[in-house]
Scaffold this motif. Structure first.
Motif, PDB file in Angstrom:
ATOM      1  N   ASP A  44       5.000   1.987   8.992  1.00  0.00           N
ATOM      2  CA  ASP A  44       5.653   0.955   8.201  1.00  0.00           C
ATOM      3  C   ASP A  44       6.989   1.495   7.699  1.00  0.00           C
ATOM      4  O   ASP A  44       7.037   2.515   7.022  1.00  0.00           O
ATOM      5  CB  ASP A  44       4.747   0.566   7.022  1.00  0.00           C
ATOM      6  CG  ASP A  44       5.423  -0.442   6.111  1.00  0.00           C
ATOM      7  OD1 ASP A  44       5.929  -1.462   6.632  1.00  0.00           O
ATOM      8  OD2 ASP A  44       5.459  -0.217   4.897  1.00  0.00           O
ATOM      9  N   LYS A  45       8.053   0.800   8.065  1.00  0.00           N
ATOM     10  CA  LYS A  45       9.388   1.302   7.772  1.00  0.00           C
ATOM     11  C   LYS A  45       9.654   1.394   6.262  1.00  0.00           C
ATOM     12  O   LYS A  45      10.287   2.329   5.788  1.00  0.00           O
ATOM     13  CB  LYS A  45      10.432   0.389   8.416  1.00  0.00           C
ATOM     14  CG  LYS A  45      11.723   1.083   8.756  1.00  0.00           C
ATOM     15  CD  LYS A  45      12.627   0.136   9.521  1.00  0.00           C
ATOM     16  CE  LYS A  45      14.010   0.730   9.696  1.00  0.00           C
ATOM     17  NZ  LYS A  45      14.919  -0.240  10.335  1.00  0.00           N
ATOM     18  N   ALA A  46       9.148   0.428   5.524  1.00  0.00           N
ATOM     19  CA  ALA A  46       9.424   0.400   4.090  1.00  0.00           C
ATOM     20  C   ALA A  46       8.776   1.562   3.349  1.00  0.00           C
ATOM     21  O   ALA A  46       9.355   2.116   2.421  1.00  0.00           O
ATOM     22  CB  ALA A  46       8.961  -0.923   3.500  1.00  0.00           C
ATOM     23  N   THR A  47       7.570   1.933   3.749  1.00  0.00           N
ATOM     24  CA  THR A  47       6.841   2.945   2.984  1.00  0.00           C
ATOM     25  C   THR A  47       6.668   4.273   3.717  1.00  0.00           C
ATOM     26  O   THR A  47       6.363   5.283   3.093  1.00  0.00           O
ATOM     27  CB  THR A  47       5.424   2.439   2.642  1.00  0.00           C
ATOM     28  OG1 THR A  47       4.732   2.165   3.872  1.00  0.00           O
ATOM     29  CG2 THR A  47       5.472   1.182   1.793  1.00  0.00           C
ATOM     30  N   GLY A  48       6.791   4.255   5.033  1.00  0.00           N
ATOM     31  CA  GLY A  48       6.536   5.473   5.790  1.00  0.00           C
ATOM     32  C   GLY A  48       5.063   5.710   6.027  1.00  0.00           C
ATOM     33  O   GLY A  48       4.659   6.737   6.562  1.00  0.00           O
TER      34      GLY A  48
END
Ligand code: HEC
Length: 118
Positions: free
Chosen positions: A29-33
Motif C-alpha cells: 500500500d503506497k500510502a502506508t507502506g
C-alpha cells in the motif's frame, strides 16, 4: 498501490534441500507502506496514528508476540482497547510480519569476478 512481483528461482538448490516459498507477489500500500491484505484498513486505522508504519514493518514476531506488543502499548503508550478489531489486526500482523523472517531474497549474483584482497 504499487506492486512488486518477486519471483524466486531455486534451480540451484539440490533436490534434498527444502525451502518454503510463500506468495511470490506482494502488494504494498503506497500510502502506508504496509502489505495489502485482509485487515489492512483496520490496521491503518488503529496502528498508524501515533507512529510511522515503519515501526510495524520493521518488527517481526508471532501472534503471541504481536499481542504482547499491543498490550505493552496499551499499558505504557495509551493505546486504546481494540475490541473486535484486535483479532483482525493480529491475523494481519502474524501473517504479514511473522516471526520467521520470510526473506525475499534477491537473485543470486552472476558473473562476478572474485579477487583476493591483498
Ligand atoms: C496511542 C498511540 C499508539 C498507537 C495507536 C499504536 N502505537 Fe505502537 N507504539 C506507540 C509508542 C509510543 C511506541 C514506542 C515508539 C518508540 O519507541 O519510538 C510504539 C511502538 C511500536 C512498535 C515498536 C516496538 C518495538 O519494540 O520496537 C511496534 C511494532 C508497534 N508500536 C506496533 C503498533 C501496532 C501494530 C499498532 C496497532 C495495533 C500500534 N502500534 C498502535 C504508540 C502507539
Amino acid at each position: 498501490m504499487i506492486s512488486a512481483s518477486l519471483k524466486e528461482e531455486h534451480s540451484s538448490l539440490k533436490s534434498n534441500e527444502k525451502i518454503a516459498v510463500t506468495d511470490s507477489t506482494i502488494h504494498i500500500d503506497k500510502a502506508t507502506g504496509l502489505v495489502v491484505d485482509k485487515g489492512l484498513d483496520v490496521v491503518t486505522a488503529h496502528c498508524t496514528g501515533c507512529h510511522s508504519s515503519k515501526l510495524i514493518t520493521q518488527f517481526h514476531t508471532d501472534r503471541a508476540g504481536w499481542l504482547e506488543k499491543i498490550r505493552w502499548m496499551q499499558q505504557k503508550q495509551k493505546l486504546w482497547n481494540l475490541g473486535e478489531a484486535e483479532p483482525v489486526i493480529l491475523d494481519y500482523l502474524a501473517k504479514n510480519y511473522p516471526a520467521s523472517a520470510i526473506v525475499h531474497r534477491r537473485a543470486a549474483l552472476k558473473g562476478i569476478e572474485w579477487y583476493r584482497l591483498k
